[in-house]
Write an enzyme that holds these catalytic residues in place. Sequence first.
Site, PDB file in Angstrom:
ATOM      1  N   LYS A 120       0.817  -1.198   0.000  1.00  0.00           N
ATOM      2  CA  LYS A 120       0.000   0.000   0.000  1.00  0.00           C
ATOM      3  C   LYS A 120       0.863   1.265   0.000  1.00  0.00           C
ATOM      4  O   LYS A 120       0.630   2.184  -0.784  1.00  0.00           O
ATOM      5  CB  LYS A 120      -0.949  -0.029   1.202  1.00  0.00           C
ATOM      6  CG  LYS A 120      -1.872   1.171   1.296  1.00  0.00           C
ATOM      7  CD  LYS A 120      -1.298   2.189   2.239  1.00  0.00           C
ATOM      8  CE  LYS A 120      -2.096   3.480   2.194  1.00  0.00           C
ATOM      9  NZ  LYS A 120      -1.522   4.468   3.127  1.00  0.00           N
ATOM     10  N   ASP A 138      -6.307   1.400   0.753  1.00  0.00           N
ATOM     11  CA  ASP A 138      -6.311   1.612   2.195  1.00  0.00           C
ATOM     12  C   ASP A 138      -7.695   1.267   2.724  1.00  0.00           C
ATOM     13  O   ASP A 138      -8.537   0.738   2.016  1.00  0.00           O
ATOM     14  CB  ASP A 138      -5.982   3.065   2.514  1.00  0.00           C
ATOM     15  CG  ASP A 138      -6.954   4.002   1.835  1.00  0.00           C
ATOM     16  OD1 ASP A 138      -8.136   3.647   1.718  1.00  0.00           O
ATOM     17  OD2 ASP A 138      -6.550   5.082   1.411  1.00  0.00           O
TER      18      ASP A 138
END
Length: 210
Positions: A120, A138
């Site tokens: 991420k 996220d």
Amino acid sequence: MNASQIESFFATLQAANPMPVTELEYTSVFELLAAVLLSAQATDVGVNKATRKLFPVAGTPQKILDLGLEGLEGHIKTIGLYRSKAKHLMQTCQILVEQHGGQVPRTREALEALPGVGRKTANVVLNSAFGEATMAVDTHIFRLGNRTGLAPGKTPFEVEQKLLKRIPANYLVDAHHWLILHGRYVCQARKPQCPQCAVAAYCDFKPKTL
DNA sequence: ATCCCGAGGG
DNA sequence: CCCTCTGGAT
């Protein structure tokens, strides 16, 4: 959501916010990397509060190292998970200095090799710093992907792959920020603001209680 | 699967 | 009180 609904969904978000940017504050690629690393399970407001004092004192890998672990912890104590983040950021700065000439590497492989940097965070740096059409999933984007029907999936990676496949190319680079901002201010986890939502007409989610 | 872990909102 | 916030390492 079908293809034409997806097109309308992003056209609407684009019209409302033509040039979306991160709300994390930074003045260099290194500061971006550090801010994103610190932002795990934390709000950007809280991260900015700490980095506004930290970065003027230590805005480079070497200067972070010079703070020492205790010194760094002191600067970020108000952020959740601060002990592991301090340790990881120190180790990351060590690697940047020793292996990358103090610069932030531009490849996914090198980024994910840094302690505290996973898929991420690497996706955010590749997108926001280097302009690549990556999709960092996220908590917000994972929720929206499932809630809207845009990209249902059981894991963040599954949602990421579907988003990359389904979002039209001309929206892909900015889609990350549109989804984050929409999730933060409208499609909230607890109370989605469907009555005020500009893209509700294209969304699969219909709350029972309005 | 579990741990890390502070601040703000409801 | 409980939940959420731009996750990652073990």
